[in-house]
Design a protein around this motif. Structure first.
Motif, PDB file in Angstrom:
ATOM      1  N   ASN A  58       0.827  -1.202   0.000  1.00 42.68           N
ATOM      2  CA  ASN A  58       0.000   0.000   0.000  1.00 42.68           C
ATOM      3  C   ASN A  58       0.861   1.251   0.000  1.00 42.68           C
ATOM      4  O   ASN A  58       1.220   1.773   1.045  1.00 42.68           O
ATOM      5  CB  ASN A  58      -0.930  -0.018   1.211  1.00 42.68           C
ATOM      6  CG  ASN A  58      -1.806   1.218   1.258  1.00 42.68           C
ATOM      7  OD1 ASN A  58      -1.926   1.919   0.242  1.00 42.68           O
ATOM      8  ND2 ASN A  58      -2.396   1.490   2.390  1.00 42.68           N
ATOM      9  N   PHE A 100      -6.954  -4.457   5.558  1.00 44.20           N
ATOM     10  CA  PHE A 100      -6.676  -3.164   4.929  1.00 44.20           C
ATOM     11  C   PHE A 100      -7.121  -2.035   5.855  1.00 44.20           C
ATOM     12  O   PHE A 100      -6.425  -1.021   6.000  1.00 44.20           O
ATOM     13  CB  PHE A 100      -7.386  -3.062   3.576  1.00 44.20           C
ATOM     14  CG  PHE A 100      -6.816  -2.001   2.686  1.00 44.20           C
ATOM     15  CD1 PHE A 100      -5.687  -2.258   1.924  1.00 44.20           C
ATOM     16  CD2 PHE A 100      -7.392  -0.739   2.621  1.00 44.20           C
ATOM     17  CE1 PHE A 100      -5.139  -1.272   1.115  1.00 44.20           C
ATOM     18  CE2 PHE A 100      -6.846   0.248   1.810  1.00 44.20           C
ATOM     19  CZ  PHE A 100      -5.718  -0.018   1.056  1.00 44.20           C
ATOM     20  N   ARG A 153      -7.540  -7.131  -6.842  1.00 43.88           N
ATOM     21  CA  ARG A 153      -7.057  -8.310  -6.122  1.00 43.88           C
ATOM     22  C   ARG A 153      -6.555  -9.400  -7.073  1.00 43.88           C
ATOM     23  O   ARG A 153      -5.596 -10.104  -6.792  1.00 43.88           O
ATOM     24  CB  ARG A 153      -8.163  -8.896  -5.231  1.00 43.88           C
ATOM     25  CG  ARG A 153      -8.359  -8.200  -3.921  1.00 43.88           C
ATOM     26  CD  ARG A 153      -7.077  -8.005  -3.159  1.00 43.88           C
ATOM     27  NE  ARG A 153      -6.401  -9.242  -2.777  1.00 43.88           N
ATOM     28  CZ  ARG A 153      -6.744 -10.013  -1.779  1.00 43.88           C
ATOM     29  NH1 ARG A 153      -7.776  -9.688  -1.039  1.00 43.88           N
ATOM     30  NH2 ARG A 153      -6.070 -11.096  -1.495  1.00 43.88           N
ATOM     31  N   ALA A 191     -10.668  -6.969   3.746  1.00 48.90           N
ATOM     32  CA  ALA A 191     -11.159  -5.627   4.061  1.00 48.90           C
ATOM     33  C   ALA A 191     -10.726  -5.229   5.459  1.00 48.90           C
ATOM     34  O   ALA A 191     -10.293  -4.100   5.711  1.00 48.90           O
ATOM     35  CB  ALA A 191     -12.679  -5.582   3.938  1.00 48.90           C
ATOM     36  N   VAL A 214      -9.883  -0.980  -3.954  1.00 48.76           N
ATOM     37  CA  VAL A 214      -8.748  -1.913  -3.942  1.00 48.76           C
ATOM     38  C   VAL A 214      -9.179  -3.326  -4.334  1.00 48.76           C
ATOM     39  O   VAL A 214      -8.442  -4.060  -4.989  1.00 48.76           O
ATOM     40  CB  VAL A 214      -8.057  -1.917  -2.560  1.00 48.76           C
ATOM     41  CG1 VAL A 214      -6.875  -2.865  -2.536  1.00 48.76           C
ATOM     42  CG2 VAL A 214      -7.607  -0.509  -2.213  1.00 48.76           C
ATOM     43  N   TYR A 257     -11.161  -0.159   0.508  1.00 48.55           N
ATOM     44  CA  TYR A 257     -10.936  -1.524   0.052  1.00 48.55           C
ATOM     45  C   TYR A 257     -12.136  -2.037  -0.719  1.00 48.55           C
ATOM     46  O   TYR A 257     -12.008  -2.543  -1.836  1.00 48.55           O
ATOM     47  CB  TYR A 257     -10.639  -2.470   1.226  1.00 48.55           C
ATOM     48  CG  TYR A 257     -10.435  -3.864   0.716  1.00 48.55           C
ATOM     49  CD1 TYR A 257      -9.210  -4.237   0.181  1.00 48.55           C
ATOM     50  CD2 TYR A 257     -11.485  -4.787   0.688  1.00 48.55           C
ATOM     51  CE1 TYR A 257      -9.031  -5.494  -0.364  1.00 48.55           C
ATOM     52  CE2 TYR A 257     -11.314  -6.043   0.142  1.00 48.55           C
ATOM     53  CZ  TYR A 257     -10.084  -6.395  -0.377  1.00 48.55           C
ATOM     54  OH  TYR A 257      -9.908  -7.629  -0.937  1.00 48.55           O
TER      55      TYR A 257
END
Lengths: 581, 293
Positions: free
Chosen positions: B36, B193, B88, B190, B84, B80
């Protein structure tokens, strides 16, 4: 594409002659060329090899400072120093690359950012050399004001064409295919003999050269250098964004992207509230591109125009030619073992996967390694091929100790392997997959063409041998699982192996194809190739192999001819869960 | 002697704060394989929010972590789920470019809204120090260290003493195995993150007091944090703590016996040396990458 590019290039050459007074337009264009030079170069390490550099403009700064410092010191024109700037950039890249690129994964990206910031700090902190934050002022261009930036326009245009030619040439060489193989599956690339660390370091160096050269020209263009301007993160972002927008990994993508991003950035600055908003726009653009257009513009456009893919069976009419397996096995039969493992031990945390295994594979034999799931068979394979990491014990191949060698060095000595779950380069065609392995490495290999006529013939022969000659032009990912196993086998044969490790060759494969695979193993054995086979199909193993080694919980619990193994109570116990005694 | 003790003590205090900031980064990498790059921008964003809240309300900036930490947990969760999660399945490089884009967007927003100049929150104890014998420790540094230690301790408890923590660690070790015993991979992702962002919540509030910051500061911070986890071994929590301590000590030792200007370069030199000996960092491991049936 080629004709279109020629027309555009002609227009770019003509532009300053047609409109000689448009200094602003010339400057916008030459800055776009500069972005293109960097994006094309970036594409070599990050597009072809898949290792993203987030601080690539560090080489522009290194090139600029090299020319700036030395032109003042030696009192020469910075342009004379441009090649030297390129060389300095290459040396820095080689040094950093050879340290960082030994490991796989994201550490490289991180170091590229760190490098940009470190050089900025160095430029500030070494005022004796760089004049610190005050920066360096270079001599003014020697030509008259009336020609404006036109000389720079042509210099950057020329460098862009050179950088493009360089990148296109790399893509056509064995080196280039090796880089793509690394991007697709690095472990596999090493297993088929590609020296991955060297390749990655060279790719990084190659991606630094023209950026360094351009740095010298850029320094002369600016006539002033300071640490913040020369080692600028936003320039690096522009490079990445340009390559992404156009299509990273493609040849033309970075060029197209460079123009799109440069013009869009210029428009945002002029009409969108100045350079403050530029960062915001670039950030959002990066997010949007990654999420919605990850392959970039060019591939997307190409897909739009591509016709429905018709399956093209090359070699369809070619009759099954009699084929020979080329080996480097010695002519006279030998009695000493080809592979010797002595007391090998490998632990993952608390689990000892291979626990003091010793075994010998006689030259010319088809040796089996069987055992329940989790008994350490594949781990032992990994130790033999060098992908398993540190372990204790000794591994000897043809008398030579190999346990300190890199995977590719072992492949060059004649050890080939297939994988439990096939690992083909799915983006390449079947033929490209078969041509990819390197049986030996010398610097001359790097520059040789990706697929020479002789190699293509040889690959087709091998594909015929495994019965897949018709599929040479297909993407490897489109084949069935069993067919992929056959292609992997052909791939291994290109290495001219002396020892082939097969990891579950029959697992999950259609019975017809199993017959073909065993046929190839028998034919190979007749030609003098030694096999070591991991397989769960016990009847097949007992039929095909001799001797057989049985592993259980990381230890050899039985070994001998198949007949003896069949009756061994310890083996039955291990498989059926009885208490062995 | 006093100078040496002082240097080491200060290095440990600084290292503790770095450890908190890097813990979130390495946790997210260990579980999701995502680096990140926006972690530094999260820190600066929170520092800016903390500074603003401190200006308006006068509440102690480090205490404001009580608000910013849950806030960033929520921001991480939403980010997320909305953004994000879409990368994945892509290569690690793409997820890195995505978070880089997020970082630039945050920097750009801060530039446009807050302006491009240095700020620093200065509560009353800002210029005061504790004196133990002849060793002088700035109060802000001590409070920041304690806050970081508290959150790191909580993180340790959550990961090791709760079902959620076990689920997170299980997913990090073997995602498919975790899924088979009923752990929802997407919820765990999730969650981790969000936890990663939450550490930036506490870290950012501490940062507001300890270091002057402006929008582009996030490059320096992410470079430090990434350096820490590369040094320690990517994905290793223990590695992050050790790496953070090394950075803290490298900074104070270089500053005391050399010049603070060189501390960053010294740290990167240490990283390069470590990588020459251990290509995967101090506690990094290389895993078997071919699948097991």
């Amino acid at each position: 594409m080629r004709w279109g590019a020629a027309v555009v290039l002609a227009a770019l050459v003509a532009f300053p002659f047609v409109v000689p007074d448009a200094t602003y337009e010339h400057t916008v264009m030459l800055l776009a060329f500069l972005v293109a030079i960097q994006a094309i170069s970036w594409n070599i390490i990050s597009g072809f090899a898949g290792y993203i550099s987030l601080g690539h403009s560090v080489f522009l700064g290194i090139g600029a400072y090299t020319a700036g410092i030395l032109s003042v010191e030696w009192d020469v024109n910075p342009l004379v120093l441009a090649p030297l700037s390129g060389v300095v950039a290459v040396v820095v890249a080689l040094f950093v690359g050879s340290v960082v690129l030994r490991a796989k994964g994201p550490a490289f990206v991180i170091i590229t950012i760190a490098m940009l910031l470190s050089f900025q700090v160095l430029a500030v902190n070494l005022p004796a050399v760089t004049n610190g934050s005050d920066g360096i002022t270079l001599e003014l261009p020697t030509w008259g004001r009336d020609v404006g930036n036109i000389p720079f326009y042509f210099m950057f245009l020329g460098l862009m064409v050179l950088a493009f030619g360089f990148s296109a040439w790399i893509r056509r060489t064995k080196f280039g295919t090796g880089l793509v193989a690394i991007r697709e599956d690095e472990g596999k690339a090493a297993a088929i003999g590609i020296p991955t660390t060297l390749y990655k370091s060279l790719a990084y160096a190659a991606s630094a050269f023209f950026v360094g050269v351009a740095g010298a020209v850029y320094a002369y263009f600016l006539t002033f250098l300071n640490p913040l301007g020369a080692f600028n993160i936003l320039s690096s972002v522009t490079i990445v964004l340009a390559a992404l927008v156009g299509g990273k990994g493609t040849l033309w993508g970075p060029v197209v992207g460079a123009f799109v991003v440069s013009f869009a950035g210029e428009a945002a600055t002029v009409y969108g509230g100045g350079s403050q908003s530029r960062l915001l726009v670039f950030g959002l653009a990066l997010v949007v591109i990654v999420l919605f257009l990850p392959d970039g513009l060019l591939p997307a456009v190409r897909r739009l125009f591509a016709k429905r893919h018709e399956v093209e069976h090359t070699d369809h009419t070619a009759a099954r030619r009699p084929v020979t397996i080329v080996t480097r096995a010695p002519a006279e039969p030998r009695t000493d073992p080809l592979l010797e493992v002595r007391n090998a031990r490998k632990a993952f945390g608390g689990l000892t996967a291979v626990d003091g295994v010793s075994l010998t594979v006689p030259t010319g034999s088809v040796t089996a390694l069987i055992g329940p799931n989790g008994s350490g068979k594949t781990t032992l394979f990994n130790l033999v091929t060098g992908t398993g990491g540190a372990h204790t014990g000794e591994i000897r191949f043809d008398g030579e100790r190999i346990d300190g060698l890199a995977p590719w060095a072992r492949a060059h000595r004649g050890i080939g392997r297939t994988f439990q779950l096939t690992r083909l380069f799915k983006g390449m065609t079947v033929l490209e997959n078969v041509v990819a392995p390197l049986a030996a490495f010398s610097p001359a290999v790097l520059a040789s063409g990706a697929v020479t006529g002789h190699e293509a013939d040889r690959a087709r022969e091998l594909l015929d041998l495994v019965g897949l000659g018709r599929f040479g032009a297909e993407p490897a990912g489109s084949l069935s699982y069993g067919q992929q196993k056959l292609v992997e086998l052909a791939q291994v044969m290109v290495l001219q192996p002396r020892l082939v490790l097969l990891d579950e060759p029959a697992g999950g494969v259609h019975p017809d194809l199993v017959d073909r695979i065993t046929g190839i193993v028998r034919a190979g054995a007749e030609q003098g190739i030694t096999f070591l086979v991991v397989e769960h199909d016990i009847p097949l193993v007992l039929d095909l192999c001799d001797p057989v080694f049985v592993l259980d919980r990381g230890k050899v619990i039985a070994s001998g001819p198949p007949g003896a193994i069949r009756e061994d109570p310890a083996v039955l116990g291990a498989y059926l869960g009885e208490v062995s005694g | 002697m006093t100078q040496a003790v002082q240097t080491v003590a200060l290095g440990v205090l600084i290292g503790g704060v770095y450890a908190l900031m890097a813990a979130g980064l390495t946790l997210v990498f260990g579980i999701m394989g995502i680096v990140n790059v926006a972690q530094g921008a999260f820190l600066v964003l929170v520092a800016m929010l903390t500074w603003k809240a401190w200006q308006v309300t006068g509440i102690d900036p480090i205490l404001l972590a009580l608000a910013t930490t849950p806030l960033m947990f929520g921001v991480g969760w939403v980010l997320y789920r909305l953004v994000v999660v879409r990368v994945r399945a892509s290569s690690p490089a793409m997820s890195m470019l995505l978070t880089f884009g997020i970082a630039l967007t945050i920097e750009g927003l801060l530039n446009v809204t807050a302006g491009n100049y240095f700020r620093s929150a200065t509560p009353p104890y800002f210029a005061q120090s504790f004196t133990i014998g002849s060793v002088v420790l700035p109060k802000a540094q001590v409070y920041g260290f304690l806050a970081a230690l508290l959150v790191l301790g909580l993180l340790y408890l959550v990961l090791n003493r709760t079902w959620t923590g076990r689920a997170i660690r299980a997913t990090a070790q073997n995602p498919s195995g975790a899924a088979l015993v009923g752990i929802s991979a997407s919820t765990v992702a999730a969650l981790s993150f969000a936890i990663g962002a939450a550490t930036a919540g506490t870290g950012g509030s501490i940062l507001a007091v300890l270091y002057p910051f402006f929008p582009a500061s996030h490059y320096d911070w992410i470079a430090k944090l990434l350096g820490i986890i590369v040094l320690g071994g990517m994905g290793s929590l223990r590695g992050a703590w050790v790496g953070a301590l090394i950075l803290g000590l490298a900074e104070t030792i270089t500053a005391t016996y050399g010049s603070p200007r060189w501390s960053t370069v010294v740290f990167y030199a240490v990283i390069l040396l470590v990588l020459i000996v251990r290509p995967h960092g101090l506690f990094g491991t290389r895993l078997r990458e071919d699948a097991v049936a």
